[in-house]
Design an enzyme around this catalytic site. Structure first.
Site, mmCIF file in Angstrom:
data_model
loop_
_atom_site.group_PDB
_atom_site.id
_atom_site.type_symbol
_atom_site.label_atom_id
_atom_site.label_comp_id
_atom_site.label_asym_id
_atom_site.label_seq_id
_atom_site.Cartn_x
_atom_site.Cartn_y
_atom_site.Cartn_z
ATOM 1 N N ASP A 69 0.909 -1.045 0.003
ATOM 2 C CA ASP A 69 0.065 -0.055 0.052
ATOM 3 C C ASP A 69 0.952 1.265 -0.005
ATOM 4 O OD1 ASP A 69 -2.984 -0.478 0.281
ATOM 5 O OD2 ASP A 69 -2.199 -1.634 2.165
ATOM 6 N N ARG A 77 3.732 3.003 3.150
ATOM 7 C CA ARG A 77 4.567 2.310 4.175
ATOM 8 C C ARG A 77 6.022 2.506 4.122
ATOM 9 N NH1 ARG A 77 -0.335 1.142 6.400
ATOM 10 N NH2 ARG A 77 -1.591 -0.507 5.116
ATOM 11 N N HIS A 185 -12.292 -2.298 8.865
ATOM 12 C CA HIS A 185 -11.302 -3.056 9.747
ATOM 13 C C HIS A 185 -11.718 -3.372 10.906
ATOM 14 C CE1 HIS A 185 -8.635 -0.795 6.798
ATOM 15 N NE2 HIS A 185 -7.919 -1.706 7.134
ATOM 16 N N ASP A 259 -9.818 -7.550 -0.413
ATOM 17 C CA ASP A 259 -9.296 -6.818 0.620
ATOM 18 C C ASP A 259 -8.801 -7.920 1.698
ATOM 19 O OD1 ASP A 259 -8.032 -4.528 2.130
ATOM 20 O OD2 ASP A 259 -10.022 -3.459 2.007
#
Length: 359
Positions: A69, A77, A185, A259
């Site tokens: 990502d 990152r 999430h 995802d």
């Protein structure tokens, strides 16, 4: 643009515990189910060490896809030694349209140039969701805004820059994450929006951009949202979305990547927990070609460096292996942009413009 075709790669994209491979991880990577690695900030301390890690990984399995990502803004990152890219929101706010387009292209090119330099193949970017509510904590500055035409315009420039830089971009999060305020999430995500409304708004960037690029099959990341008027399952597990509706929306079959199925909204159905095996099989049977499954939701696993145990116990099951072996010949190949000689002058020219945005 030249391209490289990858076929018969395993469906699982997994993470690693550190900046170096353990012997257990070496064995893990060799498993036929593993087709990709997703890198996070804990895998990075320097460019040199990252190059060594990626080289080590690819020496074990040369068709393994290295992914990350690397959007820019608050989702990036790799920072030390990499350009901190502007957020998509910041790019979208540039008043002059020509400059706005140029910066979008240059951000895509710079990110790809730097990622390809260290051996990364796929960037889970750009976010092409429509941000219908500025208070959306998940999306916030990660989108090109709420104007569909502008999103398509800028995302197209970014995608072309990425491909020119030698990295495959990913469109996310199909069929749009902007209709919910919840975060997949940590909680369930549910929308009762009508599909015709979605087709005219949120889905349009996915359709236009996916159909535009014929030399590569741009991967599309699926969201973990239930659109209750379309299906009772989250998109990742939905044959209706990834099969029937997808066939109507796109001119060619998309390469769907889920995802992370360890995110909360992918771990339950009707408020009942479902096993990792069931999640994988649901996603594969729905139409996902690859599945992200990380241990990032449990820091203790990574701190103990025991991700390999978690994968072997929960993901390398006989039923998943059997399904893959029966179906892998029919599974889509992934088409990567070929890494040509990178143009350093072009990179440095663009770098000046991007740095001006940060000043």
């Amino acid at each position: 643009m030249s391209s490289i075709h990858f076929k018969n790669i395993g469906p699982l994209i997994i993470n690693l515990d550190s900046t170096e491979l353990s012997n257990n991880e070496r064995q893990l990577i060799q498993h036929e189910l593993v087709g990709g690695i997703i890198l996070f900030s804990h895998n990075f301390i320097s460019k040199k060490k990252l190059c060594s890690l990626i080289s080590d990984i690819k020496s074990i399995k040369d068709n393994l896809l290295i992914t990350i990502d690397h959007e820019g803004g608050r989702v990036q990152r790799l920072l030390d030694g990499f350009v901190h890219l502007p957020s998509f929101e910041k790019i979208s706010e540039i008043e002059n349209e020509d400059i706005r387009k140029k910066i979008a292209y240059q951000a895509g090119y710079i990110s790809a140039y730097e990622l390809s330099e260290v051996g990364i193949d796929i960037n889970y970017s750009p976010v092409i969701d429509i941000n219908h509510n500025k208070k959306n904590n998940l999306l916030r500055d990660r989108t090109f805004g709420d104007n569909t035409e502008n999103i398509i315009l800028l995302a197209n420039e970014y995608i072309q820059g990425s491909l020119d830089g030698g990295v495959l971009p990913v469109l996310k999060h199909f069929p749009g994450h902007g209709r919910v305020m919840t975060d997949s999430h940590t909680e369930d995500c549910l929308s009762d929006i009508d599909i015709n409304e979605l087709l005219n708004t949120d889905i349009l960037p996915f359709k236009v951009l996916h159909d535009k690029y014929t030399e590569v099959n741009l991967p599309i990341m699926t969201s973990h949202i239930i659109y209750s008027k379309v299906d009772k399952y989250i998109t990742t597990y939905s044959k209706e979305w990834l099969g029937k509706q997808s066939n109507l929306i796109f001119t060619k079959k998309p390469f769907f990547i889920s995802d992370d199925i360890e995110m909360f909204s992918a771990t339950t159905i009707n408020n009942k927990n479902i096993s990792c095996e069931e999640r994988v099989l649901l996603a594969l049977k729905a139409g996902c070609r690859m599945i992200i499954a990380t241990t990032m939701q449990d820091n203790d696993i990574i701190n103990r460096k025991s991700s390999h145990e978690y994968y072997r116990k929960n993901y390398f099951t006989n039923n998943i292996i059997e399904h893959y072996q029966k179906n892998h010949d029919k599974m889509l190949e992934i088409v990567m942009p070929k890494r040509l000689d990178r143009n350093k002058d072009k990179y440095e020219k663009y770098l000046k413009n991007i740095k001006l945005m940060e000043s």
